[in-house]
Design an enzyme around this catalytic site. Structure first.
Site, PDB file in Angstrom:
ATOM      1  N   ARG A 150       0.854  -1.190   0.000  1.00 53.81           N
ATOM      2  CA  ARG A 150       0.000   0.000   0.000  1.00 53.81           C
ATOM      3  C   ARG A 150       0.883   1.231   0.000  1.00 53.81           C
ATOM      4  O   ARG A 150       2.005   1.218   0.466  1.00 53.81           O
ATOM      5  CB  ARG A 150      -0.898  -0.010   1.212  1.00 53.81           C
ATOM      6  CG  ARG A 150      -1.884  -1.136   1.147  1.00 53.81           C
ATOM      7  CD  ARG A 150      -2.265  -1.534   2.529  1.00 53.81           C
ATOM      8  NE  ARG A 150      -3.216  -2.618   2.548  1.00 53.81           N
ATOM      9  CZ  ARG A 150      -3.221  -3.538   3.484  1.00 53.81           C
ATOM     10  NH1 ARG A 150      -2.321  -3.485   4.428  1.00 53.81           N
ATOM     11  NH2 ARG A 150      -4.105  -4.493   3.478  1.00 53.81           N
ATOM     12  N   ASN A 151       0.304   2.324  -0.476  1.00 53.25           N
ATOM     13  CA  ASN A 151       1.064   3.550  -0.608  1.00 53.25           C
ATOM     14  C   ASN A 151       1.485   4.077   0.756  1.00 53.25           C
ATOM     15  O   ASN A 151       0.655   4.277   1.616  1.00 53.25           O
ATOM     16  CB  ASN A 151       0.179   4.586  -1.298  1.00 53.25           C
ATOM     17  CG  ASN A 151       0.997   5.724  -1.828  1.00 53.25           C
ATOM     18  OD1 ASN A 151       2.195   5.759  -1.663  1.00 53.25           O
ATOM     19  ND2 ASN A 151       0.323   6.651  -2.477  1.00 53.25           N
ATOM     20  N   THR A 152       2.771   4.248   0.983  1.00 51.15           N
ATOM     21  CA  THR A 152       3.200   4.795   2.275  1.00 51.15           C
ATOM     22  C   THR A 152       3.750   6.195   2.130  1.00 51.15           C
ATOM     23  O   THR A 152       4.415   6.693   3.010  1.00 51.15           O
ATOM     24  CB  THR A 152       4.278   3.911   2.920  1.00 51.15           C
ATOM     25  OG1 THR A 152       5.326   3.738   1.972  1.00 51.15           O
ATOM     26  CG2 THR A 152       3.721   2.589   3.332  1.00 51.15           C
ATOM     27  N   SER A 153       3.515   6.831   1.019  1.00 55.83           N
ATOM     28  CA  SER A 153       3.939   8.226   0.936  1.00 55.83           C
ATOM     29  C   SER A 153       2.703   9.102   0.949  1.00 55.83           C
ATOM     30  O   SER A 153       1.587   8.640   0.744  1.00 55.83           O
ATOM     31  CB  SER A 153       4.749   8.468  -0.327  1.00 55.83           C
ATOM     32  OG  SER A 153       3.916   8.295  -1.452  1.00 55.83           O
ATOM     33  N   TYR A 163      -0.697   8.393   7.304  1.00 61.73           N
ATOM     34  CA  TYR A 163       0.528   9.189   7.304  1.00 61.73           C
ATOM     35  C   TYR A 163       0.285  10.546   7.955  1.00 61.73           C
ATOM     36  O   TYR A 163       0.301  11.574   7.283  1.00 61.73           O
ATOM     37  CB  TYR A 163       0.980   9.385   5.857  1.00 61.73           C
ATOM     38  CG  TYR A 163       2.468   9.387   5.700  1.00 61.73           C
ATOM     39  CD1 TYR A 163       3.204  10.546   5.841  1.00 61.73           C
ATOM     40  CD2 TYR A 163       3.140   8.209   5.426  1.00 61.73           C
ATOM     41  CE1 TYR A 163       4.567  10.531   5.695  1.00 61.73           C
ATOM     42  CE2 TYR A 163       4.504   8.182   5.285  1.00 61.73           C
ATOM     43  CZ  TYR A 163       5.221   9.352   5.423  1.00 61.73           C
ATOM     44  OH  TYR A 163       6.579   9.343   5.295  1.00 61.73           O
TER      45      TYR A 163
END
Lengths: 243, 267
Positions: free
Chosen positions: B48-51, B155
């Site tokens: 999954r997108n972690t930015s 995030y």
């Protein structure tokens, strides 16, 4: 007192608008030994009469601590009580883990009542056969009475179990003095209320359990020596009142 | 007998056509593939997108004798583009709690929705019991830690503040990894580097800040952050929570003074 036609299922109403299964469950509470709960301005106290020692090694526990700010005393089916106790303990522990705070007492008993209500409505379940007096402290003391009918009542003082009507009469008579009573006085009131409900077969020596919770006092069950001390104190303090 | 079969979860057959799905009759290579961005694994096997995409910059919180103040500017950036310039990033949660959010703003909105639902739950108990700031902070810590442990973080870097029933102020900071921290001054992002030392230097050793001191410090720090953090803007909102009231004030503007620019040579 058998009303055979409408009492087989909790989902059947009687023509008078009563649920007999729920009422029969309340009878189970009346079979249990008497227990009293009182609160003052700073403390909530539970006093319970123990079964006379005899056949078993272990004494039947009537007062169950649930969390450091909460505990309950039961009358009725012990197995059902243990299930409810397990549920309350898990809820309190889970709340502490998530919120790092004590579960507000009124919220907890509301949720307990909501959990017990389906048992009075579904065809595949039966009401819990146990009545409970829940004593807790969060900013102020609480005594809640929870019955198999899933009714939850906030009480200043209450007694449930066998012959508890006499205890309730005592409590009603002394209601105004509870709010400003000291810790010792409120425990003695609980013991005296309990004494009113003793049957003819109990002698002078009764075995009781006392528990209290309050301001700067986590839920604590008193030791046997302390119980005896309070028994004697109650005897001397309230001599004129005992009829 | 057959009544509960569908709900038992067992498929009726396997290795065959799925009703409603695309069935490859010719066999061999799959003709429809998902774009590579969506199937490539990230570092450490994350899928999954972690930015973060649209981000809010710093949030600053200061605790004073009667309550807390939380300030954040009204900018949500898209990388280096100052894209959304009128976003209030400090929220009133209930009469005792305010919350300032930084980091990925979509994640802030998502967690805020969850928090609002919790407040509504509190209301329909109808028993005057409301969540306290420490409890919300604790809950957020557990949620964020759980998400990070599943390699699917929100995030965000959040400042939670307020007063509890006895009037004791609380100020805490919870980040995307579930790390929680309480102090008289907390900050996220660049404010951690620029504002925290500034406030700590001005703290009297023997007492808390007064409301006036806290307010002046907020104003000063927002000014410093505007000049020095390149992802800030001059407009900001301040949430104030005391025993008597709880509200988000603003938007205010930093007192900009660009007269020194005339002396800059070499650019």
């Amino acid at each position: 007192m058998f009303r055979n036609k409408y009492d087989n299922d909790v989902t059947i109403w009687s023509p008078q608008g009563r649920l007999y299964q729920v009422e029969y469950a309340m009878e189970a509470v009346k079979q249990g030994m008497v227990t009293v709960g009182i609160k003052s301005q700073d403390y909530a106290v539970l006093v319970a009469l123990c079964r006379a020692e005899g056949h078993t090694n272990d004494i039947q526990r009537k007062i169950m601590p649930i969390d450091s700010h909460l505990g309950m005393s039961i009358a009725g089916l012990t197995a059902d009580a243990k299930q409810v106790c397990q549920y309350l303990r898990t809820e309190c522990m889970s709340y502490r883990h998530t919120y790092e705070a004590a579960y507000p007492v009124s919220r907890l008993v509301t949720n307990l009542g909501n959990k017990m209500q389906p048992t009075t409505q579904r065809y595949d379940r039966r009401p819990y056969g146990v009545g409970m007096l829940i004593a807790g402290y969060d900013l102020k003391p609480h005594i809640y009475q929870v019955m198999p009918s899933a009714n939850v009542m906030n009480c200043k003082a209450m007694a449930i179990g066998a012959r508890s009507q006499s205890s309730r009469t005592y409590l009603e008579r002394h209601l105004d003095s509870f709010l400003y009573s000291s810790k010792d006085e409120i425990i003695c009131h609980g013991i005296q209320a309990l004494r009113s409900s003793l049957g003819n077969d109990c002698g002078e020596n009764i075995k009781i359990t006392i528990a209290l919770v309050g301001k700067e006092q986590t839920f604590m069950t008193l030791s046997d020596e302390e119980c005896i001390k309070y028994l004697n104190m109650a005897q001397t303090l309230a001599k004129p009142d005992v009829q | 007998m057959l009544n509960n079969y569908q709900s038992s979860g067992y498929p009726l057959w396997s290795n065959g056509p799925t009703p409603g799905g695309f069935y490859n009759f010719t066999g061999g290579q799959q003709t429809h593939k998902l774009p590579s961005e969506l199937v490539t694994e990230g570092p450490y096997g994350t899928k999954r997108n972690t930015s973060s995409i649209t981000t809010g910059s710093s949030v600053l919180g200061i605790r004073f004798d009667e309550g807390v103040m939380i300030a954040a500017d009204t900018l949500v950036s898209y990388g280096s583009l100052a894209r959304y310039q009128d976003i209030h990033r400090v929220f009133k949660i209930n009469n005792n709690i305010i919350l300032g959010g930084s980091g990925d703003f979509a994640d802030i909105q998502s967690i805020k929705r969850n928090i609002d639902q919790k407040m509504i739950e509190d209301q329909y108990y109808d028993d005057q019991i409301t969540m306290k700031p420490k409890e919300l902070s604790s809950w957020l810590t557990r949620v964020l830690y759980g998400r990070r442990s599943r390699m699917n973080p929100l995030y965000i870097d959040v400042v939670v503040g307020g007063v509890d029933k006895q009037g004791v102020p609380f100020l805490g900071n919870v980040d995307l990894r579930g790390r929680a921290y309480e102090d008289y001054v907390v900050a996220t992002g660049f404010a951690r580097h620029l504002a925290l030392p500034l406030v700590r230097e001005r703290k009297p050793a023997d007492r808390d800040f007064t409301a006036q001191e806290a307010s002046d410090l907020i104003r000063k720090c927002m000014e410093v952050l505007y000049y020095r953090d390149t992802r800030n803007m001059s407009k900001y909102t301040v949430g104030v929570c005391t025993t008597s009231n709880c509200l988000v004030e603003g938007p205010y503007n930093v007192n900009e003074n660009w007269t020194f620019a005339a002396n800059i040579k070499g650019y």
